[in-house]
Structure formats: structure tokens, C-alpha cells
Design an enzyme around this catalytic site. Structure first.
Site, PDB file in Angstrom:
ATOM      1  CE  LYS A 189      -1.895   3.064   1.834  1.00 47.07           C
ATOM      2  NZ  LYS A 189      -1.739   4.414   1.476  1.00 47.07           N
ATOM      3  CD  GLU A 264      12.720   0.944   8.647  1.00 52.64           C
ATOM      4  OE1 GLU A 264      13.226  -0.074   8.388  1.00 52.64           O
ATOM      5  OE2 GLU A 264      12.584   1.705   7.588  1.00 52.64           O
ATOM      6  CB  CYS A 298      13.346   8.795   8.435  1.00 51.06           C
ATOM      7  SG  CYS A 298      14.112   7.671   7.446  1.00 51.06           S
ATOM      8  CD  GLU A 396       9.857  13.285  11.515  1.00 52.23           C
ATOM      9  OE1 GLU A 396       8.831  12.948  11.433  1.00 52.23           O
ATOM     10  OE2 GLU A 396      10.742  12.541  11.019  1.00 52.23           O
TER      11      GLU A 396
HETATM   12  P1  NAD Z   1       2.203   8.553   7.405  1.00 55.84           P
HETATM   13  O1  NAD Z   1       2.355   7.602   8.487  1.00 55.84           O
HETATM   14  O2  NAD Z   1       1.493   9.785   7.433  1.00 55.84           O
HETATM   15  O3  NAD Z   1       2.018   7.748   6.029  1.00 55.84           O
HETATM   16  C1  NAD Z   1       2.544   6.560   5.844  1.00 55.84           C
HETATM   17  C2  NAD Z   1       1.762   5.445   5.284  1.00 55.84           C
HETATM   18  O4  NAD Z   1       1.075   5.069   6.028  1.00 55.84           O
HETATM   19  C3  NAD Z   1       0.901   5.950   3.789  1.00 55.84           C
HETATM   20  O5  NAD Z   1       1.051   4.846   3.008  1.00 55.84           O
HETATM   21  C4  NAD Z   1      -0.392   6.058   4.456  1.00 55.84           C
HETATM   22  O6  NAD Z   1      -1.560   5.932   3.585  1.00 55.84           O
HETATM   23  C5  NAD Z   1      -0.657   5.136   5.650  1.00 55.84           C
HETATM   24  N1  NAD Z   1      -1.296   4.952   6.436  1.00 55.84           N
HETATM   25  C6  NAD Z   1      -1.730   6.246   7.408  1.00 55.84           C
HETATM   26  N2  NAD Z   1      -2.820   5.783   8.240  1.00 55.84           N
HETATM   27  C7  NAD Z   1      -2.866   4.526   8.356  1.00 55.84           C
HETATM   28  C8  NAD Z   1      -3.573   3.511   9.007  1.00 55.84           C
HETATM   29  N3  NAD Z   1      -4.551   4.023   9.978  1.00 55.84           N
HETATM   30  N4  NAD Z   1      -3.472   2.386   8.840  1.00 55.84           N
HETATM   31  C9  NAD Z   1      -2.505   1.943   7.737  1.00 55.84           C
HETATM   32  N5  NAD Z   1      -1.681   2.759   7.003  1.00 55.84           N
HETATM   33  C10 NAD Z   1      -2.210   4.009   7.294  1.00 55.84           C
HETATM   34  O7  NAD Z   1       3.799   9.021   6.943  1.00 55.84           O
HETATM   35  P2  NAD Z   1       4.267  10.123   5.757  1.00 55.84           P
HETATM   36  O8  NAD Z   1       3.621  11.370   6.227  1.00 55.84           O
HETATM   37  O9  NAD Z   1       3.717   9.451   4.543  1.00 55.84           O
HETATM   38  O10 NAD Z   1       5.978   9.883   6.050  1.00 55.84           O
HETATM   39  C11 NAD Z   1       6.596  10.715   6.647  1.00 55.84           C
HETATM   40  C12 NAD Z   1       7.158  10.026   7.923  1.00 55.84           C
HETATM   41  O11 NAD Z   1       7.800   8.850   7.551  1.00 55.84           O
HETATM   42  C13 NAD Z   1       8.301  10.785   8.721  1.00 55.84           C
HETATM   43  O12 NAD Z   1       7.475  10.733  10.073  1.00 55.84           O
HETATM   44  C14 NAD Z   1       9.462  10.249   8.731  1.00 55.84           C
HETATM   45  O13 NAD Z   1      10.448  10.516   9.660  1.00 55.84           O
HETATM   46  C15 NAD Z   1       8.848   8.622   8.348  1.00 55.84           C
HETATM   47  N6  NAD Z   1       9.945   7.764   7.790  1.00 55.84           N
HETATM   48  C16 NAD Z   1      10.777   6.772   8.674  1.00 55.84           C
HETATM   49  C17 NAD Z   1      11.749   6.238   8.196  1.00 55.84           C
HETATM   50  C18 NAD Z   1      12.528   5.243   8.964  1.00 55.84           C
HETATM   51  O14 NAD Z   1      13.404   4.476   8.468  1.00 55.84           O
HETATM   52  N7  NAD Z   1      12.583   5.524  10.433  1.00 55.84           N
HETATM   53  C19 NAD Z   1      12.125   6.549   6.763  1.00 55.84           C
HETATM   54  C20 NAD Z   1      11.276   7.257   6.102  1.00 55.84           C
HETATM   55  C21 NAD Z   1      10.332   8.068   6.654  1.00 55.84           C
END
Ligand code: NAD
Length: 503
Positions: A189, A264, A298, A396
Site C-alpha cells: 500500500k 520505521e 527520517c 519532527e
Molecule cells: P504517514 O504515517 O502519514 O503515512 C505512511 C503510510 O501509512 C501511507 O501509505 C499512509 O497511507 C499509511 N497510513 C496512514 N494511516 C494509516 C492507518 N491508520 N493504517 C494503515 N496505514 C496508514 O507518513 P508520511 O507522512 O507518508 O511519511 C513521513 C514520515 O515517515 C516521517 O515521520 C518520517 O520520519 C517517516 N519515515 C521514517 C523512516 C525510517 O526509516 N525510520 C524512513 C522514511 C520515513
């Protein structure tokens, strides 16, 4: 190069606009069962990229069933065949790297100079895990007196992979390559804000010979498609990359079906620079680790902790460099900072400019939007004289936004570094080896780089502590997540067996 990139986009875009971004379930490209779509716009210029399948639980169910049906055959495929398919996927990625980079850049706003490398790294992820297929099932031998115990690893089953919008192509390969090498099948997804390369990558995998149903893509929003994936009983584990609060929701959603989760999550990582460091290299690295990938990274160092005695000189150089960062169209190879992923995120990053001033920090560079630019641009921003409890030090921001905090002693540096809820990475700069090692042990983070920017080594564990996540990726660590360990115990002779009900 800029012209070439624009030409690639001009040729590709009408096709994507006409076809839309569809799901791929059981090897077949199709719309959401409801027929609903949502619009995907480019953050670069606000232009329409495509309609995207707006999937829900019914589509997830179809994909989960397809991945379950394909599971045993994929798990049991001889390793050479699995390996060769994964090599072929890597070759397809390499052959299409220019197109992938351009599409990713236009879809996310990430500068092309980084996206080219990210596409190639995607191929490297497949090659690395293709080479590891032969060892994936290996276990341990733990002999006892009367028994030979040994373990084997077996693929856990169909897994869900949920990815964010920052460097989505590379992160998708990072999750899916080890899942496939383990023998798992996948329902992916992708993030709703960056759907384009996910479908393209899955198409390339099928072109490379991946059997139907092994890799399925279902587009849609987190609260519907994403949630349904985490709740589906056929899905045995969820590999998730995204925000901390979403990770927490995923744990809750997956609890009734006892999902294994790998999270992550976010970061507020420090670059800790001591006066005895190679200050020029520390400067280069700190700028790179904050302002590359638009700061939407991240592992970026969002806080610079700098020893007071060198604060003035170091920050003066930093100011000059941040002022000189080139903000522009991400398809231009000269661009260092492109637009934020979308309007909502642009507003979020801009709001921290005001928050920093309210906090009482000193605005040294930037804040606000660059003049005359149509897309979701923000000015690279730098705040100085900050303290550890300010919101710009704690939260963040996820943009080209750096907070500088002075410190006087090693103990104080550790205290400031650890004062946040996150714990993904830390970067330590010193020529004193013992101090570097002490700092590495004392900072609360899953990864530490000493005198280095983030240089990813694929066998090394990647992951965070505290609110930055649970679990590790990379090499054997990925197999620990995507596979179950089974212990097999074989009697070596006629050892005693307790007799019950004997006559
Ligand atoms: P997000 O959590 O908003 O969304 C990520 C994914 O989760 C999307 O595909 C979204 O549709 C899905 N999602 C949202 N709500 C959900 C739910 N209730 N159930 C299942 N899936 C759901 O994150 P974002 O804004 O897309 O990405 C940015 C974030 O990702 C930042 O906080 C960043 O630090 C983090 N990140 C972490 C790493 C790491 O390795 N630690 C790497 C890259 C990004």
C-alpha cells in the site's frame, strides 16, 4: 540534462494521465472495485499527474487472497529461480532508472540529483537480497547431549508493506526485496501522495518474470486501504515506514489478528560537533544530512549541537552555505532543494518558522516561501541560539529546517541529544576517539555515525529506538522479521522417556 529530464517527463506524462495509476492484483492491472479514484497532483507546479485507484477493504481482500494463493509456490521456488528473478528485477530497474528518477522527482518534488541515485539503490537492494536467497532459510545448530537441535527459517506468509511519500521508490525496494528473498508474498500500500513509481515498479517486476500474485499493489488512503491491510487475517506481518502516530495506530489495528509489526518511524536526530572535530567535514556533513532530499528524510540531522567555543565561526559558515542553497525545479540537476511533497506539508514546515520565533530562537536564514514560485516551495531555514525544550528542537519538522543548539560539556551534549522522544540516528564529530565511542554508547539512538554522514551498508542493522521505531532492517535482520524460526530436535539414541500409566 535538464532538457533531457523535461523531455522524458513530456513523453511519459500523457501515458500516465491516460492510463491512470491502477492497482495490480494477481498480475492484473485494474481499477478499484468501487470504480472510485483520487487525483494526484505534482508539488512542482500543481499540474495533474493522474487519477489513482481509491481502493478500500474489498480491493485489499482480493490482493490478500491473491498473495495467499501465490505464497507456497513462491516460498518453495528453487533458490536459483528466485534469485534470478530478483536479478532480473534489478536489471529492469537499472534499464529504467532515468525514467523512474524523473517520475519520482515530479511526483514528490525530490531533486533529480538524489533521485537518480535512489533508483540505482533500488536495484542494489534487489541484487543484495538476490544474493542472500541461498542463505535465507539457514538457522542455528544447538546440540544437546541426547538430541541434535537445529533451526530453520521459514517465510512467515503473505505480508503487508506500507510506505511513506519520502523517497518512496527506494524505500519500497528496501522492504519488498528482503520480503521476496525470504519467500514471502506481498501486498503493498503506497503513500497516497506519491503513487506513481509503485505501480511502475510492480509492472517491472512482472516483466522480469515474477509469478502472478507474489507482489500486489493496492492504492488508497491510510484510514481505508491501509487500515484494511493491517486488519486482514491472511496478512501475517506489516512492514511499515511512516509517522510515529501512524505506527501506533497500526499496532492497535493489527492487535486482534496478532500481526507482527516492524515500524520505521520519525526522527529528531542530532549532529553533535565538538571543537576538536574536523570542522570543515562536520559542516559539509551536517548541511548534507539536513538539506539533501528536501530535509524530508527520517535520518536527517535536524538539530546541530555545537560546542560553544566554536559556535560563532561554525554558524557563520553555516549561514553562508544555507543562504547559497539552490532552490528550484527538482528536474534541474543544479537544484539542491525542490518543493515539499504537497500543500499541507508545505504549510506545516512554514508554521515552524513562526514557532521558532515564538520559541525565542534566532532566525538566521530563510523561513517563508520563495517569491514567484508556483509549487510547494519553502525557503531553507536555519535557527540559532536554540535550547533543547523548544518545539523546533523537539518535533519532527521534516523539511529543510535546521535548529542549532550550543553546548559546553560532553555530559550536556548527551543530555540535549537524549532530550527528545525520538531515537533514530546520531552523528558525532570529534577527533578524540575515546570521546566518540563514549558518545556513541551514551546517545539514545538505533544508529550512530562517527565522523560520517549516513552511509548505508546493507548488511548493517537499520532502525530506531524510542518513538523512532521497533525492529531492524538489513541483511539477516530483515530475515528475522520476514521469517519464522522453527526448532527441530532429533533424538540421537534411546534417551530416557518418563513413563506414565506404566504396568
Ligand atoms: P504517514 O504515517 O502519514 O503515512 C505512511 C503510510 O501509512 C501511507 O501509505 C499512509 O497511507 C499509511 N497510513 C496512514 N494511516 C494509516 C492507518 N491508520 N493504517 C494503515 N496505514 C496508514 O507518513 P508520511 O507522512 O507518508 O511519511 C513521513 C514520515 O515517515 C516521517 O515521520 C518520517 O520520519 C517517516 N519515515 C521514517 C523512516 C525510517 O526509516 N525510520 C524512513 C522514511 C520515513
Amino acid at each position: 540534462m535538464y532538457k533531457k529530464n523535461k523531455k522524458i517527463l513530456k513523453a511519459a506524462l500523457p501515458k500516465i494521465q491516460a492510463a491512470g495509476v491502477q492497482n495490480i492484483i494477481n498480475g492484473i492491472s485494474l481499477d478499484a472495485q468501487s470504480g472510485e479514484t483520487f487525483k494526484n497532483m505534482s508539488p512542482v507546479d500543481g499540474e495533474f499527474i493522474s487519477n489513482v485507484a481509491k481502493s478500500d477493504a474489498a480491493d485489499i481482500d482480493a490482493a490478500a487472497k491473491a498473495s495467499a494463493a501465490a505464497f507456497k509456490a513462491w516460498r518453495d521456488l528453487p533458490y536459483k529461480e528466485k534469485r534470478d528473478i530478483m536479478y532480473a528485477i534489478a536489471a529492469e530497474i537499472e534499464a529504467n532508472a532515468d525514467l523512474i528518477a524523473v517520475l519520482e522527482s515530479y511526483d514528490t518534488g525530490q531533486p533529480i540529483r538524489f533521485m537518480k541515485k535512489a533508483a540505482i539503490r533500488g536495484a542494489a537492494n534487489f541484487r543484495y537480497f538476490a544474493d542472500k536467497v541461498i542463505d535465507a532459510r539457514n538457522g542455528l545448530s544447538t546440540p544437546d547431549t541426547n538430541h541434535l537441535n537445529f533451526t530453520v527459517r521459514q517465510a512467515i506468509g503473505p505480508v503487508g508493506v506500507i510506505t511513506p511519500w519520502n523517497t518512496p521508490f527506494m524505500l519500497t525496494t528496501w522492504k519488498i526485496a528482503p520480503a521476496l528473498a525470504s519467500g514471502c508474498t506481498v501486498v503493498h500500500k503506497p503513500a497516497e501522495l506519491s503513487p506513481v513509481t509503485a505501480t511502475f515498479l510492480c509492472q517491472l517486476a512482472h516483466k522480469a518474470g515474477l509469478p502472478k500474485g507474489v507482489w500486489n499493489v493496492v492504492h488508497g488512503f491510510g484510514h481505508s486501504a491501509g487500515k484494511a491491510l493491517t486488519e486482514h487475517p491472511a496478512i501475517k506481518a506489516i512492514a511499515f515506514i511512516g509517522e510515529t502516530k501512524t505506527g501506533s495506530m497500526i499496532m492497535q489495528q493489527g492487535a486482534p489478528t496478532l500481526k507482527r509489526v516492524h515500524l520505521e518511524l520519525g526522527g529528531q536526530n542530532p549532529s553533535i560537533v565538538f571543537a576538536d572535530a574536523d570542522l570543515d567535514r562536520a559542516l559539509d556533513s551536517t548541511i548534507f544530512m539536513k538539506y539533501s532530499l528536501n530535509g524530508e528524510r527520517c535520518t536527517s540531522n535536524s538539530r546541530l549541537l555545537i560546542e560553544k567555543s566554536v559556535y560563532k565561526d561554525f554558524v557563520a559558515k553555516l549561514v553562508a552555505r544555507v543562504k547559497n542553497l539552490k532552490v528550484g525545479n527538482p528536474l534541474d540537476p543544479a537544484t539542491e532543494i525542490g518543493p515539499m511533497i504537497g500543500k499541507v506539508h508545505q504549510e506545516k514546515v512554514l508554521s515552524y518558522g513562526k514557532i521558532g520565533v515564538e520559541d525565542g530562537a534566532t532566525l538566521l536564514v530563510g523561513s517563508g516561501k520563495p517569491k514567484g514560485k508556483k509549487g510547494c516551495y519553502v525557503n531553507p531555514t536555519l535557527f540559532g541560539d536554540a535550547t533543547k525544550n523548544m518545539r523546533i528542537s523537539q518535533e519532527e519538522v521534516f523539511g529543510p529546517f535546521l535548529t542549532v543548539i550550543p553546548f559546553e560539556t560532553e555530559e550536556e551534549a548527551v543530555e540535549i541529544a537524549n532530550s527528545v522522544n525520538y531515537g533514530l540516528t546520531a552523528y558525532i564529530w570529534t577527533k578524540d576517539s575515546a570521546k566518540g565511542h563514549r558518545m556513541a554508547l551514551n546517545v539514545e539512538s538505533g544508529m550512530v555515525w562517527i565522523n560520517s554522514q549516513n552511509v548505508r551498508h546493507l548488511p548493517a542493522p537499520f532502525g530506531g529506538v524510542k518513538n523512532s521505531g521497533i525492529g531492524r532492517d538489513g541483511g539477516e535482520y530483515s530475515f528475522e522479521f520476514y521469517m519464522e524460526t522453527k526448532n527441530i530436535s532429533v533424538a540421537l539414541g534411546d534417551h530416557p522417556i518418563p513413563v506414565l500409566g506404566g504396568m
